[in-house]
Motif scaffolding. Structure first.
Motif, short mmCIF file in Angstrom:
data_model
loop_
_atom_site.label_atom_id
_atom_site.label_comp_id
_atom_site.label_asym_id
_atom_site.label_seq_id
_atom_site.Cartn_x
_atom_site.Cartn_y
_atom_site.Cartn_z
N ILE A 192 0.82 -1.20 0.00
CA ILE A 192 0.00 0.00 0.00
C ILE A 192 0.86 1.26 0.00
N TYR A 193 0.37 2.28 -0.68
CA TYR A 193 1.00 3.60 -0.63
C TYR A 193 -0.07 4.60 -0.23
N VAL A 194 0.26 5.50 0.69
CA VAL A 194 -0.68 6.46 1.23
C VAL A 194 -0.06 7.84 1.21
N GLU A 195 -0.83 8.83 0.76
CA GLU A 195 -0.36 10.22 0.80
C GLU A 195 -1.53 11.14 1.07
N PHE A 196 -1.36 12.03 2.04
CA PHE A 196 -2.41 12.97 2.43
C PHE A 196 -2.21 14.29 1.69
N THR A 197 -3.33 14.91 1.31
CA THR A 197 -3.29 16.19 0.60
C THR A 197 -4.40 17.10 1.11
N ARG A 198 -4.23 18.39 0.90
CA ARG A 198 -5.28 19.34 1.25
C ARG A 198 -6.35 19.41 0.17
N ARG A 199 -5.99 19.00 -1.04
CA ARG A 199 -6.93 19.04 -2.16
C ARG A 199 -6.90 17.70 -2.88
N CYS A 200 -7.96 17.37 -3.60
CA CYS A 200 -7.99 16.14 -4.39
C CYS A 200 -8.30 16.46 -5.86
N ASP A 201 -7.66 17.52 -6.38
CA ASP A 201 -7.84 17.87 -7.79
C ASP A 201 -6.91 17.03 -8.65
N ILE A 202 -6.93 17.25 -9.96
CA ILE A 202 -6.16 16.45 -10.90
C ILE A 202 -4.66 16.59 -10.66
N HIS A 203 -4.21 17.77 -10.30
CA HIS A 203 -2.77 17.97 -10.10
C HIS A 203 -2.28 17.23 -8.85
N SER A 204 -3.09 17.28 -7.78
CA SER A 204 -2.74 16.52 -6.57
C SER A 204 -2.79 15.02 -6.86
N PHE A 205 -3.77 14.60 -7.64
CA PHE A 205 -3.93 13.19 -7.98
C PHE A 205 -2.73 12.66 -8.75
N LEU A 206 -2.31 13.39 -9.76
CA LEU A 206 -1.17 12.94 -10.57
C LEU A 206 0.13 12.99 -9.78
N ARG A 207 0.29 14.00 -8.92
CA ARG A 207 1.49 14.06 -8.10
C ARG A 207 1.57 12.85 -7.17
N CYS A 208 0.46 12.52 -6.53
CA CYS A 208 0.44 11.34 -5.64
C CYS A 208 0.65 10.06 -6.43
N PHE A 209 0.08 10.01 -7.64
CA PHE A 209 0.21 8.83 -8.50
C PHE A 209 1.69 8.59 -8.82
N ILE A 210 2.40 9.66 -9.16
CA ILE A 210 3.83 9.54 -9.48
C ILE A 210 4.61 9.08 -8.26
N HIS A 211 4.30 9.65 -7.11
CA HIS A 211 4.98 9.25 -5.87
C HIS A 211 4.73 7.78 -5.56
N ALA A 212 3.52 7.30 -5.85
CA ALA A 212 3.20 5.90 -5.60
C ALA A 212 4.02 4.97 -6.51
N LEU A 213 4.13 5.33 -7.79
CA LEU A 213 4.92 4.51 -8.72
C LEU A 213 6.39 4.50 -8.31
N GLU A 214 6.88 5.65 -7.86
CA GLU A 214 8.25 5.71 -7.37
C GLU A 214 8.42 4.84 -6.13
N HIS A 215 7.42 4.86 -5.26
CA HIS A 215 7.47 4.06 -4.04
C HIS A 215 7.54 2.57 -4.36
N PHE A 216 6.77 2.14 -5.37
CA PHE A 216 6.73 0.72 -5.75
C PHE A 216 7.82 0.35 -6.76
N SER A 217 8.56 1.36 -7.25
CA SER A 217 9.66 1.14 -8.22
C SER A 217 9.18 0.40 -9.46
N GLY A 218 8.01 0.78 -9.97
CA GLY A 218 7.51 0.14 -11.18
C GLY A 218 6.11 0.61 -11.52
#
Length: 261
Positions: free
Chosen positions: A146-172
């Motif tokens: 699991i990957y978890v990240e908290f944000t103040r907003r859930c717009d597209i920019h926050s979503f994509l930023r968290c998405f990238i961080h998740a892929l980096e976390h899983f290394s794939g």
């Protein structure tokens, strides 16, 4: 007193009576011979390893935390050296009833699927006012990592930023990404009924090489892993959490995720 006499009347000797009653042989002999009263032995109550932490556990339960494994991990940082069984025995009578229906489990191969969703937790500020905090959650279908990240907003920019961080976390990058019908992913339907993806999301998945898929509407079981993942964050990570800001909260969340990989 009468018990000792009764045991003697049954033909039992001093040694056997001493073993059954817990008194010493000499004490039993003295009473039966001289008629002196014998005081029952009182065993001192043992202080359990959990006892110094009962108040803290009760506070966590009042805040909604009933996961005993999570409690044990937190208590160990406070000096607890006992096992999880003691915690379970104490928490069980206080645990709210939970009704769970049996569901068919849908399994995927390694690297095949990730499930993604938003959740919301509530925090109170220093004035007692309640605020919602958005949380991005990604769960790998095979390993349940699991990957978890908290944000103040859930717009597209926050979503994509968290998405990238998740892929980096899983290394794939998984082959498929299963999401709900949220505006950060899909903005409508094309004439042929296919999803009309959010243009920024569509560019992103084409760039990273991920195929997006939508879960069936009003059928949460099709993305059960992420539903449980969001619930796990709310029930396990969030209750009683203390943090100084969003950066500190996400550092704690990342450590929590790494501990479960």
């Amino acid at each position: 007193m009468l018990r000792l006499q009764g045991l003697q009347a049954e033909g039992k000797g001093w040694r056997e009576i001493a073993r059954e009653t817990g008194h010493s042989k000499n004490t039993v002999k003295k009473y039966l011979r001289d008629g002196h009263p014998v005081e029952a032995k009182r065993r001192p109550q043992r202080r359990t390893k959990l006892e110094p932490f009962i108040q803290q556990i009760e506070q966590w339960m009042s805040e909604g935390l009933f996961n005993c494994v999570a409690m044990k991990q937190r208590l160990e940082k406070m000096g607890y050296t006992g096992g999880v069984t003691q915690i379970k025995a104490f928490v069980h009578p206080h645990r709210p009833p939970r009704q769970v229906q049996a569901k068919r489990r849908y399994e995927t191969k390694p690297g095949q699927q990730a499930q993604i969703d938003w959740g919301f937790c509530e925090e109170q500020d220093e004035n007692g006012r309640t605020h919602k905090v958005a949380v991005f959650v990604m769960v790998l279908g095979y390993s349940r990592s699991i990957y978890v990240e908290f944000t103040r907003r859930c717009d597209i920019h926050s979503f994509l930023r968290c998405f990238i961080h998740a892929l980096e976390h899983f290394s794939g990058v998984p082959k498929f990404g299963l999401t709900d019908h949220v505006k950060t992913v899909v903005i409508g339907r094309n004439d042929d009924g296919t999803p009309k993806w959010h243009p920024l999301f569509e560019d992103f998945v084409l760039t990273v090489g991920l195929t997006p898929k939508l879960c069936r509407v009003r059928v949460p079981q099709t993305k059960g892993k992420i539903e449980r993942g969001v619930g796990f964050v709310k029930d396990n990570f969030w209750p009683g959490r203390r943090f100084t800001g969003m950066a500190d909260l996400n550092r704690q969340a990342l450590t929590w995720c790494q501990h479960r990989m």
